[in-house]
Design an enzyme around this catalytic site. Structure first.
Site, PDB file in Angstrom:
ATOM      1  N   ASP A  11      41.945  39.740  39.287  1.00  0.00           N
ATOM      2  CA  ASP A  11      41.866  41.262  38.447  1.00  0.00           C
ATOM      3  C   ASP A  11      40.692  41.779  39.158  1.00  0.00           C
ATOM      4  OD1 ASP A  11      41.285  42.680  35.528  1.00  0.00           O
ATOM      5  OD2 ASP A  11      39.819  40.941  35.875  1.00  0.00           O
ATOM      6  N   SER A  12      39.383  42.800  38.398  1.00  0.00           N
ATOM      7  CA  SER A  12      38.235  43.402  38.921  1.00  0.00           C
ATOM      8  C   SER A  12      37.792  42.695  38.168  1.00  0.00           C
ATOM      9  CB  SER A  12      38.166  44.242  38.292  1.00  0.00           C
ATOM     10  OG  SER A  12      37.858  44.802  36.783  1.00  0.00           O
ATOM     11  N   CYS A  74      45.902  42.803  36.294  1.00  0.00           N
ATOM     12  CA  CYS A  74      45.206  43.899  35.819  1.00  0.00           C
ATOM     13  C   CYS A  74      46.225  45.159  35.998  1.00  0.00           C
ATOM     14  CB  CYS A  74      44.259  44.106  37.004  1.00  0.00           C
ATOM     15  SG  CYS A  74      44.137  46.124  37.286  1.00  0.00           S
ATOM     16  N   GLU A 153      32.421  43.218  30.690  1.00  0.00           N
ATOM     17  CA  GLU A 153      31.211  42.580  31.599  1.00  0.00           C
ATOM     18  C   GLU A 153      30.066  42.019  31.556  1.00  0.00           C
ATOM     19  OE1 GLU A 153      32.755  41.452  35.242  1.00  0.00           O
ATOM     20  OE2 GLU A 153      34.908  41.713  34.433  1.00  0.00           O
ATOM     21  N   CYS A 185      44.198  47.268  29.154  1.00  0.00           N
ATOM     22  CA  CYS A 185      43.408  46.714  30.027  1.00  0.00           C
ATOM     23  C   CYS A 185      43.483  45.171  30.222  1.00  0.00           C
ATOM     24  CB  CYS A 185      42.225  47.177  30.024  1.00  0.00           C
ATOM     25  SG  CYS A 185      40.450  46.892  30.870  1.00  0.00           S
ATOM     26  N   HIS A 187      40.870  43.238  30.103  1.00  0.00           N
ATOM     27  CA  HIS A 187      39.260  42.735  29.671  1.00  0.00           C
ATOM     28  C   HIS A 187      39.046  43.434  27.886  1.00  0.00           C
ATOM     29  CE1 HIS A 187      37.796  43.421  33.883  1.00  0.00           C
ATOM     30  NE2 HIS A 187      36.489  42.590  33.063  1.00  0.00           N
TER      31      HIS A 187
HETATM   32  N1  DGL Z   1      41.095  44.762  33.711  1.00  0.00           N
HETATM   33  C1  DGL Z   1      41.533  45.681  34.581  1.00  0.00           C
HETATM   34  C2  DGL Z   1      42.824  46.341  34.115  1.00  0.00           C
HETATM   35  O1  DGL Z   1      43.179  45.813  33.232  1.00  0.00           O
HETATM   36  C3  DGL Z   1      40.450  46.529  35.384  1.00  0.00           C
HETATM   37  C4  DGL Z   1      39.727  46.379  34.839  1.00  0.00           C
HETATM   38  C5  DGL Z   1      38.416  47.748  35.143  1.00  0.00           C
HETATM   39  O2  DGL Z   1      38.014  47.362  36.431  1.00  0.00           O
HETATM   40  O3  DGL Z   1      38.432  49.209  35.414  1.00  0.00           O
HETATM   41  O4  DGL Z   1      43.112  47.557  33.686  1.00  0.00           O
END
Ligand code: DGL
Length: 268
Positions: A11-12, A74, A153, A185, A187
Site C-alpha cells: 500500500d502507500s 490498496c 498517516e 481505501c 486506510h
Molecule cells: N490506502 C490506499 C487505498 O486503498 C491508498 C491511499 C492513498 O495513498 O491515497 O486506496
C-alpha cells in the site's frame, strides 16, 4: 524442510496494516512481507501511469523476496494497476475491489451502496463497475475523501479536523439513503468507529480487507500454497520507501505492535 514462502502485500503507507490485521486473524500461519510506499503517499491523487509504474517496482521487489502470492492492499492500485500487472507477472495476485463489492451486495438490504475512496479510485469507477456487473439494479453512490489519508498517516484519528472531514464527505451519501458503506481505501477502516457514529447503526460498514483475505485463503488452498503448522512461527517483515520511524509510529497505533525492524528500500 520445505521453505516457507510469504504472502506479499503493499500500500502507500499504513493502510496495508488493515490487511495485515486481517491476515493475522484469518491466516495466522502465513508469513508476510508488507511494503509501505510511504515516499509516495498519497496515491489517491496520482495518475494511472504513475501508479502502474510504482506498483510494478513494488511487485518486482516482492517477487525478488520470494513471495508466493500478492495482495494489493490498496484500493487505488486494485482499481488501476492490478488489471495490468496481473497480465505482466505469472504470480497470483488479488485486489480489494472485487471481494469488497461482492461482500457489500451480500449485506445490503436496499441495494443502495455508498463508497468512500480516493479520488483515483472514484474516477476509475471500479466499485461501480464491479457492483453493477453482479447486480445491474444496484445503485452506487461514490464520494472521494482526499483529506482522510493524510490525517490517518499523521495519526489524527479522533480529532475535530477528522470528524469535520468525515461529516463533509458523508453528507450526500446519507441523503442518498445508503444502507451500506464500502470503506474503499485501506486506510479508512482505522476510522470505522467515527464513520459509524456519523452514519448511525443502520448503515453497515464494509471493510474489503476482510472479504479479500478470506478469498485469498481459499485461493491459496486451491493452489496448494497454504501454510500448515510445521512448528515454525510465521515471520512478518516490513519494508518502506520513506521514513521507517513514522511507519513504526503508525504500526504502534494501528497494529498495536512495536515493529523493531522496518527496512527502508529505494524503489529503483
Ligand atoms: N490506502 C490506499 C487505498 O486503498 C491508498 C491511499 C492513498 O495513498 O491515497 O486506496
Amino acid at each position: 524442510m520445505k521453505t516457507v514462502r510469504a504472502v506479499g502485500l503493499f500500500d502507500s503507507g499504513v493502510g496495508g496494516l488493515t490487511v495485515v490485521n486481517e491476515i493475522y486473524r484469518a491466516l495466522p500461519l502465513e508469513s508476510t512481507i508488507c511494503f509501505g510506499d510511504s515516499a509516495h503517499v498519497p496515491y489517491g491523487s496520482r495518475s494511472a501511469e504513475e501508479l502502474i509504474y510504482l506498483a510494478d517496482k513494488i511487485v518486482s521487489f516482492l517477487i525478488n523476496q520470494g513471495v508466493k502470492y500478492i495482495i494489493f492492499a490498496c484500493n487505488t492500485n486494485s482499481s488501476l494497476s492490478l488489471p495490468i500487472l496481473q497480465k505482466r507477472y505469472p504470480i497470483p495476485m488479488i485486489g480489494l475491489v472485487q471481494p469488497g463489492a461482492k461482500w457489500a451486495l451480500q449485506v445490503s438490504r436496499n441495494r443502495r451502496v455508498g463508497v468512500i475512496a480516493t479520488e483515483a479510485t472514484v474516477q476509475s469507477a471500479s466499485y461501480e463497475r464491479a457492483i453493477k456487473a453482479m447486480d445491474a439494479n444496484a445503485l452506487v453512490f461514490s464520494q472521494a475523501a482526499p483529506k482522510l489519508v493524510p490525517l490517518i498517516e499523521a495519526g489524527k484519528i479522533d480529532t475535530t479536523e477528522t470528524r469535520m472531514a468525515i461529516n463533509e464527505y458523508l453528507t450526500s451519501l446519507k441523503k442518498n439513503g445508503i444502507d451500506t458503506l464500502i470503506l474503499g481505501c485501506s486506510h479508512y477502516p482505522f476510522l470505522s468507529k467515527i464513520i459509524s457514529e456519523e452514519l448511525g447503526p443502520e448503515v453497515v460498514l464494509v471493510d474489503p480487507a476482510q472479504a479479500t483475505v478470506l478469498e485469498a485463503k481459499a485461493d491459496l488452498a486451491a493452489r496448494g500454497l497454504l501454510n500448515y503448522f510445521n512448528g515454525q512461527k510465521p515471520q512478518h517483515q516490513f519494508y518502506v520507501s520513506g521514513d521507517p520511524k513514522s511507519f513504526q509510529a503508525g504500526a504502534r497505533i494501528f497494529l498495536g505492535e512495536s515493529l523493531t525492524r522496518v527496512v527502508k528500500v529505494e524503489l529503483l
